[in-house]
Enzyme design. Structure first.
Site, mmCIF file in Angstrom:
data_model
loop_
_atom_site.group_PDB
_atom_site.id
_atom_site.type_symbol
_atom_site.label_atom_id
_atom_site.label_comp_id
_atom_site.label_asym_id
_atom_site.label_seq_id
_atom_site.Cartn_x
_atom_site.Cartn_y
_atom_site.Cartn_z
ATOM 1 N N GLY A 143 0.501 -1.090 -0.021
ATOM 2 C CA GLY A 143 -0.224 0.000 -0.353
ATOM 3 C C GLY A 143 0.749 1.036 0.101
ATOM 4 N N SER A 198 4.662 -5.446 -3.798
ATOM 5 C CA SER A 198 4.269 -3.969 -3.736
ATOM 6 C C SER A 198 5.191 -3.148 -2.470
ATOM 7 C CB SER A 198 3.085 -3.796 -3.297
ATOM 8 O OG SER A 198 2.683 -2.598 -4.503
ATOM 9 N N TYR A 199 4.402 -1.948 -1.813
ATOM 10 C CA TYR A 199 5.508 -1.593 -0.527
ATOM 11 C C TYR A 199 5.340 -2.828 0.457
ATOM 12 C CZ TYR A 199 6.620 2.156 2.360
ATOM 13 O OH TYR A 199 7.309 3.692 3.001
ATOM 14 N N ASP A 212 3.265 -5.584 -14.852
ATOM 15 C CA ASP A 212 3.000 -4.937 -14.502
ATOM 16 C C ASP A 212 3.747 -3.654 -14.962
ATOM 17 O OD1 ASP A 212 2.279 -2.946 -12.449
ATOM 18 O OD2 ASP A 212 3.942 -3.823 -10.744
ATOM 19 N N HIS A 229 0.871 -7.343 -10.835
ATOM 20 C CA HIS A 229 1.706 -6.564 -9.604
ATOM 21 C C HIS A 229 1.176 -7.362 -9.162
ATOM 22 C CE1 HIS A 229 2.960 -3.197 -6.972
ATOM 23 N NE2 HIS A 229 1.407 -3.678 -6.506
#
Length: 505
Positions: A138, A234-235, A422, A474
């Site tokens: 996020g 991701s984060y 992605d 992603h």
């Protein structure tokens, strides 16, 4: 709507690093058509940076600084695992052959900070299988809603928002898998101290996740001796290395020992300077921007600089316009055009539904589902609990490479993998970031197989294994569940994925 958003972006852009400009302009087209909550969180973080030069070193560079936090809160946990056992999830299919648990672990009793977890044991000899923690990114997005029920968990949610179907390529086929909603304010996790929501950041998230973990292992003591792995996407390219660092330092200075064996991060935000160049090059090499626009970006954009010129600004804006209305997180995937719930429709693990976020939100807001999960009644969303909780992130380094270097020196397994469709955190960004480490190659680049098809490509460096996943966006396990399972099985076994057809899942 476009012109209003464009003016807002243009006003903010001069203050942002190039990575933010490229991502922000991409979201102008993405937001009305796709999963705005997850797509917007990374951009929201970058736009909210408190300074022009965020720290680029480890958040806890000195071990002595961490010692003051190492006498972590540990509470009695006896009997709580049985209280957390899920009897059955509403709408689950017949024949579930594994145990599942969910509930809260207190990480700060004074503040009333509680983190929510969902845990699924392997149906096959769980006592011999490793323990895998999964973290979504996020920052501020749910590992329950995304990881557990859209990606690698044993169930996915049908389009009616009420019933579930099995994922035959769930990671609990090969491991016991723990999903954590972190930090407080994400999903069902919460704090009774509202100021906690204003002080979140990388440091506090790592520390709370560590306290969660040592308490969870007290609740499930049979897993203390299991090999332990941390994974995420991701984060979580920040979350996972930082938590691994916290564990290793605490192990070293004699606090609770956790049997950490390795980490794996997918489409991970690692380094923003190489991320900017990687994104621009990905757009061009995948025919999403013109030769002329790419040449302007190459000429006018300084990928390592915080200062964005008007010429660079114009070039990145043109790149976003040129690529049109597509999902930046999977450039070949369909968009969600009809998010309404649909009765009588059964999903398929072979055909990921781009409207799955809507089905998940409906499911997790059902009172009977929250009751079955032992969750506090909550207005559940994929990213954050409700509109009254603001998204503030108080520390986030522009690069996580110092943590990566520390972990390489610790000799744990370290895999970086990348779904190759992605564009937001693309394969090129991951390769550029790894290349800055200048690691010697131990096993050269080659194809790997899942079943009879090429699953992707892999190269083994000294200290890091890098793998691509062919045809994945992603969220790798959403789009390529079989290939993702082959990859994670190889990671857990400490071997490269199969070099010939007919092997894997």
């Amino acid at each position: 709507m476009f012109s209003f958003q464009h003016n807002q972006v243009e006003n903010n852009m001069k203050k942002l690093p190039l990575y933010a400009c490229l991502l922000n302009l991409s979201l102008l087209v993405l937001l009305p058509y796709s999963k705005a909550s997850q797509a917007g969180k990374l951009n929201e973080l970058i736009m909210s940076r408190r300074s022009q030069n965020p720290p680029v070193t480890l958040p806890w560079a000195e071990e002595e600084a961490l010692k003051s936090h190492s006498s972590a809160y540990v509470a009695p946990q006896k009997g709580l695992s049985q209280a957390d056992k899920i009897l059955t999830l509403p709408g689950q299919p017949y024949g579930v052959n594994f145990d599942q648990y969910s509930g809260y672990v207190t990480v700060d009793p004074v503040a009333g900070r509680e983190l929510f977890y969902y845990f699924v044991e392997s149906p096959y000899n769980p006592s011999t299988k490793p323990l895998v923690l999964w973290l979504n990114g996020g920052p501020g997005c749910s590992s329950l809603g995304y990881g557990a029920f859209e990606e690698l968990g044993p169930f996915r949610i049908n389009s009616d928002g009420k019933t579930l179907y099995r994922n035959k390529y769930a990671w609990n086929e090969v491991a016991n898998v723990l999903f954590l909603e972190s930090p407080a304010g994400v999903g069902f996790s919460y704090s009774n101290t509202t100021s906690d929501y204003e002080t979140r950041g990388d440091n506090s998230t790592a520390k709370d996740s560590y306290v969660f973990l040592i308490n969870w292992l007290e609740r499930f003591p049979q897993y203390k001796t299991h090999d332990f792995y941390i994974t995420g996407e991701s984060y979580a390219g920040h979350y996972v290395p930082q938590l691994a660092y916290t564990i290793l330092v605490n192990n070293k200075i004699g606090h609770q020992s956790i049997n950490l064996k390795g980490i794996a991060i997918g489409n991970a935000l690692i380094d923003e300077a190489t991320g900017s160049k990687g994104m621009a090059d990905y757009l061009w090499t995948h025919a999403l921007s013109s030769d002329e626009t790419h040449e302007l970006i190459e000429k006018y954009c300084d990928f390592a600089s915080e200062n964005i010129t008007a010429a660079c600004d114009n070039a990145t804006e043109m790149a976003a316009i040129e690529r049109g209305n597509l999902d930046f997180y999977n450039i070949y995937a369909p968009l969600c055009h009809d998010p309404s719930l649909k009765n009588g429709s059964t999903g398929s693990v072979y055909d990921f539904d781009p409207c799955s976020d809507y089905y998940g939100e409906a499911y997790f807001n059902r009172p009977e589902v929250q009751l079955a999960l032992h969750a506090k009644p909550t207005n559940w969303t994929h990213c954050g609990t409700n509109s009254n909780i603001s998204m503030k992130w108080n520390d986030s380094p522009t690069t996580i490479l110092p943590a990566i270097k520390y972990l390489i020196g610790s000799d744990i397994g370290l895999w970086i993998y990348s779904g190759d469709t992605d564009a937001a955190v693309p394969v090129t960004s991951s390769r550029y970031a790894i290349n800055t480490l200048k690691l010697p190659i131990q096993v050269p680049w080659r194809a790997w197989y899942s079943g009879n098809e090429v699953g992707g490509f892999v190269v083994k460096y000294k200290g890091v294994t890098f793998a691509t996943v062919r045809g994945a966006g992603h969220e790798v396990p959403s789009w390529q569940p079989a290939r993702a399972l082959t990859l994670i099985f190889s990671f857990l076994n400490g071997s490269l994925p199969p070099a010939s057809p007919g092997k894997g899942f």
